[in-house]
Design a protein around this motif. Structure first.
Motif, PDB file in Angstrom:
ATOM      1  N   ARG A 146      -3.982  -2.941  -5.614  1.00 39.42           N
ATOM      2  CA  ARG A 146      -4.053  -1.843  -4.650  1.00 39.42           C
ATOM      3  C   ARG A 146      -4.269  -0.478  -5.290  1.00 39.42           C
ATOM      4  O   ARG A 146      -4.471   0.507  -4.573  1.00 39.42           O
TER       5      ARG A 146
ATOM      6  N   MET B 197       0.839  -1.215   0.000  1.00 38.60           N
ATOM      7  CA  MET B 197       0.000   0.000   0.000  1.00 38.60           C
ATOM      8  C   MET B 197       0.867   1.255   0.000  1.00 38.60           C
ATOM      9  O   MET B 197       0.558   2.236  -0.675  1.00 38.60           O
TER      10      MET B 197
ATOM     11  N   GLU C 186       2.258   1.939  -3.459  1.00 45.94           N
ATOM     12  CA  GLU C 186       1.209   2.420  -4.365  1.00 45.94           C
ATOM     13  C   GLU C 186       0.845   3.867  -4.037  1.00 45.94           C
ATOM     14  O   GLU C 186       0.600   4.683  -4.937  1.00 45.94           O
TER      15      GLU C 186
ATOM     16  N   LEU D 147       0.021   4.100   6.810  1.00 50.72           N
ATOM     17  CA  LEU D 147      -0.192   2.820   6.132  1.00 50.72           C
ATOM     18  C   LEU D 147       0.757   1.756   6.673  1.00 50.72           C
ATOM     19  O   LEU D 147       1.221   0.889   5.928  1.00 50.72           O
TER      20      LEU D 147
END
Length: 269
Positions: free
Chosen positions: A240, A16, A19, A79
């Motif tokens: 993602r 994550m 991304e 995250l």
């Protein structure tokens, strides 16, 4: 001209995180000013992750306070993992930085602490169990259906590296259904589990089942049953990038609010 939003990302080596860094780099009004990683203090981001098609390099910090003090961001995009997320969010609020939290697994007590600190300091904070717009709609549709279908079970399916079960999305879905449904025990009143836990976890009388397998990303079914019919509401994230529209929306929105918000559905028009 829109003000550039300066962002710090935690968990930059995670899927994550990588991304999100790509999304920030490709968004004109966003600027990546730092990342927080449990290792690699003092290195450049390009030394710990591939910077292919990513134009913004920045410093890596292990100490959240040092990072916030030196980079002076507008937003902390959290995250990482639950224990670190709690510390990061509270530190951000104390520095006047607005947290957007996608990390799941935070306890109700931890979320309550973050909510209290954000509200007392009048700092925007958004916690999103799921950033996928389709997943948010799935939860809203499930809440609507629960008015008419009180018998429901939730099956959530994720990759085998996910550490918390059930998922934050499943719990959020159950909470939203709970608002429309009287508590009831489902199934046969004399039901016997021949294998402990086979009927799943119990939330207000509804069952939640967690599946963890390689090859999955994030998937959920909400199954409703009634006399002579069933209704299934399902959402699938196959990669993602599906979360990035919601992440972008949350970062933009958190700059204009001064309180705690739980759930992306509360900021969608």
């Amino acid at each position: 001209m829109n003000k550039v939003i300066k962002i710090v990302v935690t968990g930059p080596r995670g899927k994550m995180g990588r991304e999100a860094i790509r999304m920030i780099t490709n968004t004109k009004q966003f600027q990546l000013v730092g990342v927080i990683d449990r290792n690699n203090n003092g290195k450049g981001l390009s030394e710990i992750v591939s910077m292919e098609d990513q134009g913004q390099d920045c410093s890596v910090f292990t100490d959240v306070n040092q990072c916030l003090r030196e980079t002076k961001p507008d937003c902390l995009l959290e995250l990482s993992v639950a224990d670190a997320a709690y510390e990061h969010a509270l530190a951000a609020i104390q520095f006047g930085v607005r947290p957007v939290i996608g990390t799941t697994g935070l306890s109700q007590e931890q979320l309550a602490d973050i909510e209290r600190e954000a509200n007392e300091n009048k700092i925007g904070c958004i916690v999103a169990p799921n950033f996928a717009i389709g997943a948010v709609l799935m939860m809203k549709f499930a809440e609507m259906a629960a008015k008419h279908f009180p018998d429901v079970e939730i099956i959530e399916m994720h990759h085998d590296e996910k550490v918390d079960a059930p998922s934050g999305t499943a719990l959020k879905t159950a909470e939203m259904i709970q608002r429309q449904r009287q508590e009831k025990q489902q199934g046969h009143p004399k039901e016997i589990e021949k294998l402990s836990g086979v009927r799943g976890g119990d939330f207000d009388g509804m069952k939640i089942h967690s599946i963890r397998l390689p090859g999955l990303v994030a998937h959920q079914q909400v199954l409703f049953g009634s006399v002579g019919e069933t209704l299934t509401i399902r959402h699938d994230s196959y990669n993602r990038t599906s979360f990035m529209t919601g992440v972008k929306k949350a970062v933009e929105t958190v700059m204009h609010v001064d309180s705690y918000i739980y759930g992306l559905e509360n900021i969608l028009e």
